[in-house]
Scaffold this motif. Structure first.
Motif, mmCIF file in Angstrom:
data_model
loop_
_atom_site.group_PDB
_atom_site.id
_atom_site.type_symbol
_atom_site.label_atom_id
_atom_site.label_comp_id
_atom_site.label_asym_id
_atom_site.label_seq_id
_atom_site.Cartn_x
_atom_site.Cartn_y
_atom_site.Cartn_z
ATOM 1 N N VAL A 179 5.392 -0.548 -7.290
ATOM 2 C CA VAL A 179 5.103 0.876 -7.359
ATOM 3 C C VAL A 179 3.669 1.038 -6.892
ATOM 4 N N ALA A 180 3.433 2.011 -6.037
ATOM 5 C CA ALA A 180 2.094 2.223 -5.493
ATOM 6 C C ALA A 180 1.817 3.725 -5.419
ATOM 7 N N TRP A 181 0.649 4.065 -4.931
ATOM 8 C CA TRP A 181 0.254 5.460 -4.748
ATOM 9 C C TRP A 181 0.141 5.771 -3.271
ATOM 10 N N MET A 182 0.427 7.009 -2.922
ATOM 11 C CA MET A 182 0.253 7.497 -1.553
ATOM 12 C C MET A 182 -0.457 8.838 -1.599
ATOM 13 N N ASP A 183 -1.113 9.160 -0.492
ATOM 14 C CA ASP A 183 -1.580 10.517 -0.252
ATOM 15 C C ASP A 183 -0.858 11.007 1.005
ATOM 16 N N ASP A 184 -1.120 12.233 1.406
ATOM 17 C CA ASP A 184 -0.422 12.796 2.565
ATOM 18 C C ASP A 184 -0.619 11.943 3.819
ATOM 19 N N ASP A 185 -1.854 11.460 4.031
ATOM 20 C CA ASP A 185 -2.135 10.667 5.226
ATOM 21 C C ASP A 185 -1.405 9.329 5.211
ATOM 22 N N ALA A 186 -1.314 8.700 4.051
ATOM 23 C CA ALA A 186 -0.597 7.430 3.951
ATOM 24 C C ALA A 186 0.890 7.618 4.255
ATOM 25 N N LEU A 187 1.460 8.712 3.734
ATOM 26 C CA LEU A 187 2.868 8.985 4.016
ATOM 27 C C LEU A 187 3.071 9.298 5.494
ATOM 28 N N ARG A 204 1.331 8.240 8.026
ATOM 29 C CA ARG A 204 1.217 7.002 8.789
ATOM 30 C C ARG A 204 2.461 6.133 8.608
ATOM 31 N N THR A 205 2.970 6.065 7.386
ATOM 32 C CA THR A 205 4.188 5.294 7.117
ATOM 33 C C THR A 205 5.361 5.839 7.920
ATOM 34 N N LEU A 206 5.520 7.161 7.937
ATOM 35 C CA LEU A 206 6.632 7.775 8.662
ATOM 36 C C LEU A 206 6.520 7.558 10.163
ATOM 37 N N GLU A 207 5.306 7.543 10.672
ATOM 38 C CA GLU A 207 5.109 7.384 12.114
ATOM 39 C C GLU A 207 5.220 5.940 12.583
ATOM 40 N N THR A 208 4.708 4.997 11.777
ATOM 41 C CA THR A 208 4.630 3.610 12.235
ATOM 42 C C THR A 208 5.679 2.681 11.633
ATOM 43 N N ARG A 209 6.303 3.102 10.528
ATOM 44 C CA ARG A 209 7.215 2.262 9.746
ATOM 45 C C ARG A 209 6.503 1.068 9.118
ATOM 46 N N GLU A 210 5.177 1.090 9.055
ATOM 47 C CA GLU A 210 4.382 0.111 8.313
ATOM 48 C C GLU A 210 4.009 0.768 6.993
ATOM 49 N N ALA A 211 4.365 0.127 5.868
ATOM 50 C CA ALA A 211 4.094 0.713 4.561
ATOM 51 C C ALA A 211 2.584 0.858 4.369
ATOM 52 N N THR A 212 2.153 2.093 4.134
ATOM 53 C CA THR A 212 0.739 2.410 3.951
ATOM 54 C C THR A 212 0.578 3.125 2.624
ATOM 55 N N TYR A 213 -0.381 2.679 1.839
ATOM 56 C CA TYR A 213 -0.581 3.218 0.498
ATOM 57 C C TYR A 213 -2.023 3.663 0.321
ATOM 58 N N TYR A 214 -2.308 4.247 -0.852
ATOM 59 C CA TYR A 214 -3.661 4.648 -1.191
ATOM 60 C C TYR A 214 -4.124 3.817 -2.384
ATOM 61 N N SER A 215 -5.217 3.118 -2.217
ATOM 62 C CA SER A 215 -5.782 2.303 -3.298
ATOM 63 C C SER A 215 -6.726 3.165 -4.121
ATOM 64 N N ARG A 216 -6.363 3.381 -5.368
ATOM 65 C CA ARG A 216 -7.229 4.166 -6.253
ATOM 66 C C ARG A 216 -8.518 3.416 -6.552
ATOM 67 N N SER A 217 -8.458 2.099 -6.675
ATOM 68 C CA SER A 217 -9.666 1.326 -7.004
ATOM 69 C C SER A 217 -10.653 1.288 -5.838
ATOM 70 N N ARG A 218 -10.147 1.203 -4.612
ATOM 71 C CA ARG A 218 -11.031 1.166 -3.439
ATOM 72 C C ARG A 218 -11.296 2.554 -2.867
ATOM 73 N N GLY A 219 -10.462 3.525 -3.244
ATOM 74 C CA GLY A 219 -10.632 4.881 -2.731
ATOM 75 C C GLY A 219 -10.329 5.003 -1.256
ATOM 76 N N GLN A 276 -7.040 4.143 2.041
ATOM 77 C CA GLN A 276 -5.697 3.710 2.419
ATOM 78 C C GLN A 276 -5.704 2.224 2.754
ATOM 79 N N TRP A 277 -4.534 1.617 2.592
ATOM 80 C CA TRP A 277 -4.354 0.233 3.022
ATOM 81 C C TRP A 277 -2.936 0.037 3.521
ATOM 82 N N HIS A 304 1.707 -10.336 4.140
ATOM 83 C CA HIS A 304 2.912 -10.008 3.375
ATOM 84 C C HIS A 304 3.277 -8.556 3.654
ATOM 85 N N THR A 305 3.983 -8.356 4.738
ATOM 86 C CA THR A 305 4.217 -7.013 5.273
ATOM 87 C C THR A 305 5.493 -6.374 4.745
ATOM 88 N N GLN A 306 5.549 -5.061 4.914
ATOM 89 C CA GLN A 306 6.746 -4.288 4.585
ATOM 90 C C GLN A 306 7.108 -3.421 5.787
#
Length: 115
Positions: A34-42, A44-59, A61-62, A70-72
């Motif tokens: 389970v991870a977090w996303m913001d609008d930009d992460a979603l 990017r995920t929809l456009e590239t099919r590379e899972a992109t999330y938002y790191s709350r600790s780093r502030g 996207q990753w 270890h890709t998705q």
């Protein structure tokens, strides 16, 4: 990358503009993480099919696996009925968990399945 306004209007975000993402392995149906996303992460995920999330600790996207390998690869993304969670169906290469485990739910079984 910009999220489609029709999708953005359906999302319910927390006070930080984030929503949860449940990640499920396509081949097994197993919940990996389970991870977090913001609008930009979603977007990017929809456009590239590379899972992109938002790191709350780093502030920031990753992209899953960018440093670990270890890709998705994302096959589908679904929005839940409340608009506050997305479900990603992925092909996982390597461990999904930051510990290296295949799933983040390998460590602690709190209630065993009934026999």
């Amino acid at each position: 990358m910009k999220l489609d306004p029709a999708i953005a209007s359906r999302l319910k975000r927390d006070g930080n503009g984030l929503f949860s993402a449940v990640v499920q392995e396509r081949a097994t149906g197993q919940v990996l993480m389970v991870a977090w996303m913001d609008d930009d992460a979603l977007a990017r995920t929809l456009e590239t099919r590379e899972a992109t999330y938002y790191s709350r600790s780093r502030g920031e996207q990753w992209v899953k696996g960018l440093t670990s390998g270890h890709t998705q690869h994302v096959h589908s993304v679904r929005l839940d009925c409340d608009g506050d969670t997305v479900l990603l169906e992925v092909d996982q290469i390597g461990g999904a968990c930051h510990t290296g485990d295949h799933t983040c739910f390998d460590a602690d079984l709190l209630l065993a399945p009934e026999s």
